[in-house]
Each structure stands twice: as C-alpha cells, then as structure tokens.
Enzyme design. Structure first.
Site, mmCIF file in Angstrom:
data_model
loop_
_atom_site.group_PDB
_atom_site.id
_atom_site.type_symbol
_atom_site.label_atom_id
_atom_site.label_comp_id
_atom_site.label_asym_id
_atom_site.label_seq_id
_atom_site.Cartn_x
_atom_site.Cartn_y
_atom_site.Cartn_z
ATOM 1 N N ASP A 62 0.847 -1.178 0.000
ATOM 2 C CA ASP A 62 0.000 0.000 0.000
ATOM 3 C C ASP A 62 0.890 1.237 0.000
ATOM 4 O O ASP A 62 1.782 1.367 0.839
ATOM 5 C CB ASP A 62 -0.945 0.008 1.214
ATOM 6 C CG ASP A 62 -2.096 0.958 0.970
ATOM 7 O OD1 ASP A 62 -2.712 0.882 -0.118
ATOM 8 O OD2 ASP A 62 -2.378 1.812 1.832
ATOM 9 N N TYR A 177 1.813 8.564 -10.042
ATOM 10 C CA TYR A 177 2.242 9.964 -9.882
ATOM 11 C C TYR A 177 3.694 10.193 -10.282
ATOM 12 O O TYR A 177 4.218 11.297 -10.071
ATOM 13 C CB TYR A 177 2.065 10.381 -8.419
ATOM 14 C CG TYR A 177 0.628 10.408 -7.944
ATOM 15 C CD1 TYR A 177 -0.184 11.511 -8.186
ATOM 16 C CD2 TYR A 177 0.090 9.338 -7.227
ATOM 17 C CE1 TYR A 177 -1.494 11.545 -7.743
ATOM 18 C CE2 TYR A 177 -1.230 9.365 -6.777
ATOM 19 C CZ TYR A 177 -2.009 10.470 -7.037
ATOM 20 O OH TYR A 177 -3.307 10.499 -6.595
ATOM 21 N N ASP A 178 4.368 9.176 -10.834
ATOM 22 C CA ASP A 178 5.804 9.316 -11.124
ATOM 23 C C ASP A 178 6.171 10.568 -11.928
ATOM 24 O O ASP A 178 7.197 11.191 -11.642
ATOM 25 C CB ASP A 178 6.333 8.059 -11.834
ATOM 26 C CG ASP A 178 6.586 6.917 -10.857
ATOM 27 O OD1 ASP A 178 6.620 7.169 -9.640
ATOM 28 O OD2 ASP A 178 6.744 5.766 -11.322
ATOM 29 N N LYS A 196 15.049 4.154 -10.030
ATOM 30 C CA LYS A 196 13.929 4.458 -9.128
ATOM 31 C C LYS A 196 14.009 3.565 -7.885
ATOM 32 O O LYS A 196 13.888 4.034 -6.758
ATOM 33 C CB LYS A 196 12.582 4.283 -9.849
ATOM 34 C CG LYS A 196 11.389 4.545 -8.928
ATOM 35 C CD LYS A 196 10.033 4.352 -9.600
ATOM 36 C CE LYS A 196 8.903 4.378 -8.565
ATOM 37 N NZ LYS A 196 7.595 4.028 -9.096
HETATM 38 P P1 ITT Z 1 -3.178 -2.080 -5.501
HETATM 39 O O1 ITT Z 1 -3.865 -1.387 -4.330
HETATM 40 O O2 ITT Z 1 -4.032 -3.073 -6.203
HETATM 41 O O3 ITT Z 1 -1.824 -2.638 -5.114
HETATM 42 P P2 ITT Z 1 -3.007 0.619 -6.550
HETATM 43 O O4 ITT Z 1 -2.340 1.189 -7.775
HETATM 44 O O5 ITT Z 1 -4.420 1.015 -6.266
HETATM 45 O O6 ITT Z 1 -2.831 -0.965 -6.616
HETATM 46 P P3 ITT Z 1 -2.132 1.874 -4.033
HETATM 47 O O7 ITT Z 1 -3.494 1.959 -3.472
HETATM 48 O O8 ITT Z 1 -1.028 1.424 -3.143
HETATM 49 O O9 ITT Z 1 -2.091 0.926 -5.324
HETATM 50 O O10 ITT Z 1 -1.621 3.189 -4.698
HETATM 51 C C1 ITT Z 1 -2.046 4.445 -4.351
HETATM 52 C C2 ITT Z 1 -1.822 5.369 -5.502
HETATM 53 O O11 ITT Z 1 -0.474 5.782 -5.506
HETATM 54 C C3 ITT Z 1 -2.148 4.820 -6.876
HETATM 55 O O12 ITT Z 1 -2.759 5.874 -7.621
HETATM 56 C C4 ITT Z 1 -0.786 4.472 -7.438
HETATM 57 O O13 ITT Z 1 -0.734 4.597 -8.849
HETATM 58 C C5 ITT Z 1 0.099 5.513 -6.771
HETATM 59 N N1 ITT Z 1 1.435 4.977 -6.543
HETATM 60 C C6 ITT Z 1 1.785 3.947 -5.736
HETATM 61 N N2 ITT Z 1 3.100 3.715 -5.827
HETATM 62 C C7 ITT Z 1 3.588 4.619 -6.713
HETATM 63 C C8 ITT Z 1 4.850 4.863 -7.260
HETATM 64 O O14 ITT Z 1 5.904 4.132 -6.937
HETATM 65 N N3 ITT Z 1 4.970 5.849 -8.147
HETATM 66 C C9 ITT Z 1 3.918 6.603 -8.504
HETATM 67 N N4 ITT Z 1 2.677 6.432 -8.064
HETATM 68 C C10 ITT Z 1 2.515 5.431 -7.171
#
Ligand code: ITT
Length: 216
Positions: A62, A177-178, A196
């Site tokens: 998460d 958000y990268d 990264k």
């Molecule tokens: P899962 O919950 O199924 O793992 P998700 O993409 O919904 O997939 P999260 O709830 O953990 O995952 O992600 C929260 C948000 O943050 C989501 O919009 C991701 O794209 C973003 N995010 C997570 N890790 C990131 C990263 O390393 N770089 C950029 N954005 C990221």
C-alpha cells in the site's frame, strides 16, 4: 511461492528486482482498502484478506503520495484521487503553493498464517473486537468461523519513504504519480526501474523485506 497481491503490474516490475528469480508471482486481487489515515492498517487488513483468498504466503503493497503543503493529502486516498482527478490536476493543485515538498510512502504487509519472532519491524496483530464487529468478509471460499480467526492473523509490516517535490509532469516511465514527483533533480518517470528502486519508497521497503524473507 510468494504472491505479490496487487492490481498494479508496475509495482511487481519493481519488486521482482529484489527477490530471487521465480520466487514471486503477481496475484491480481483487489482486496478491500479500508479508510484509515495511515498506510499500516490498510496493508495489514489487506494482507489478511489476501491470505485468506490465496491460501499461500502473500505480500500486499500500500503506497501513497503525501504533499506537505496539503497537510499530507492525498496520502492514503492517493489511488482514489489519481482515478478521479489524475496526476496533472494534483500538480495544478500544488503548483501555486509555497510548499511543494512531498513524500512517497510504501507499507508492505506480509502474511503466511504463522506468527513472527521479535524484530524491529512492526507486526500488526489485528483487533479481535473490531474483527468481530466487522463480521465475515465477502470474498467467499472460507467459512465465517475461519474468517474471524483469519482477522487475527499477525501481519508483518515493512515501511519505506522517499522525500521529493511536486513539479510539472516530465518523463514517460514508471506509473501513477511518477511524472510529477521529483527526487534529486529527476522525476521518477525519468528514471529507469533500477534507478527508481535505488531511491524509492518501495525499494526501501522491499530491501528490508527481502533481507528478512531470506531467513523465513
Ligand atoms: P493495488 O492497491 O491493487 O496494489 P493501486 O495502484 O491502487 O494498486 P495503491 O493503493 O497502493 O495501489 O496506490 C495508491 C496510488 O499511488 C495509486 O494511484 C498508485 O498509482 C500511486 N502509486 C503507488 N506507488 C507509486 C509509485 O511508486 N509511483 C507513482 N505512483 C505510485
């Protein structure tokens, strides 16, 4: 086999670099993300649900973007905000703020149905009363009684953090958000996966996990 439970293939691409070849496989399962103001309880609840779904060792991931000038928003709501506003509008929201510092945080939750020896990383042991009040889950496959036991399974948590700042979108690598997150002069979307990983929130959390998991 360890299952990396996520709907996001980008996370697994990064994780594979930390774990021995063939030891991890993605499981595309959308576990319930509870509302909470921190990532730990979300990952712990998700890891239990994923373990009951998969029936084998699971790792959930998460993550969130915490913007200083927005008091940590979107934080645990980052996925919802990306889906509704998109990263460009998050950048627009932040562009006029004096404080554009931000951080990515990642919490990994590991569950294999067993307990854990003491170690510096936190273990979430669940909350019996909350589990009982929440009642059985909806993912089927298990009996209600088993499910309540499952809500008390210990989950080991591994945390990672990276500071940076919000900038106008640059680069086309990575995900989420990268493009608007800059660390050390480059956005995460301008870095390749290894670069990264070397600095990222996920990389830091995976490094701790991989070291611990090697002895598990
Ligand atoms: P899962 O919950 O199924 O793992 P998700 O993409 O919904 O997939 P999260 O709830 O953990 O995952 O992600 C929260 C948000 O943050 C989501 O919009 C991701 O794209 C973003 N995010 C997570 N890790 C990131 C990263 O390393 N770089 C950029 N954005 C990221």
């Amino acid at each position: 086999m360890l299952r990396y439970v996520t709907t996001n293939p980008g996370k697994v691409r990064e994780a594979e670099r930390y774990l021995p070849d063939g030891s991890v496989e993605r499981l595309d399962f959308d576990y319930t993300e509870i509302q909470a103001d921190a990532l730990g309880p979300i990952a712990a609840r998700g890891a239990r649900e994923a373990y009951w779904h998969a029936g084998e060792p699971v790792l959930v991931d998460d993550a969130g973007l915490f913007v200083e000038g927005l008091d940590g928003f979107p934080g645990p709501y980052s996925a919802y905000v990306e889906e509704t506003l998109g990263f460009e509008r998050v950048h627009e929201l932040v562009a006029d703020l004096d404080d554009r510092r931000a951080a990515f945080r990642c919490t990994l939750g590991y569950c294999d149905g067993e307990g854990f020896a003491a170690s510096p990383d936190p273990v979430d042991r669940g909350d019996r009363n909350a589990a009982a009040a929440a009642g059985p889950g909806e993912d089927g496959g298990r009996q209600d009684g088993d499910r309540r036991d499952g809500d008390e399974l210990p989950v080991k948590l591994f945390e990672g953090y990276v500071p940076g700042r919000i900038v106008a979108p640059r680069g086309d690598g990575g995900f989420g958000y990268d493009p608007i997150f800059e660390h050390d002069g480059e956005t995460f979307a301008e870095m390749d996966t290894d670069r990264k990983n070397a600095v990222s929130h996920r990389g830091r959390a995976l490094e701790k996990f991989a070291e611990w998991y090697a002895d598990r």
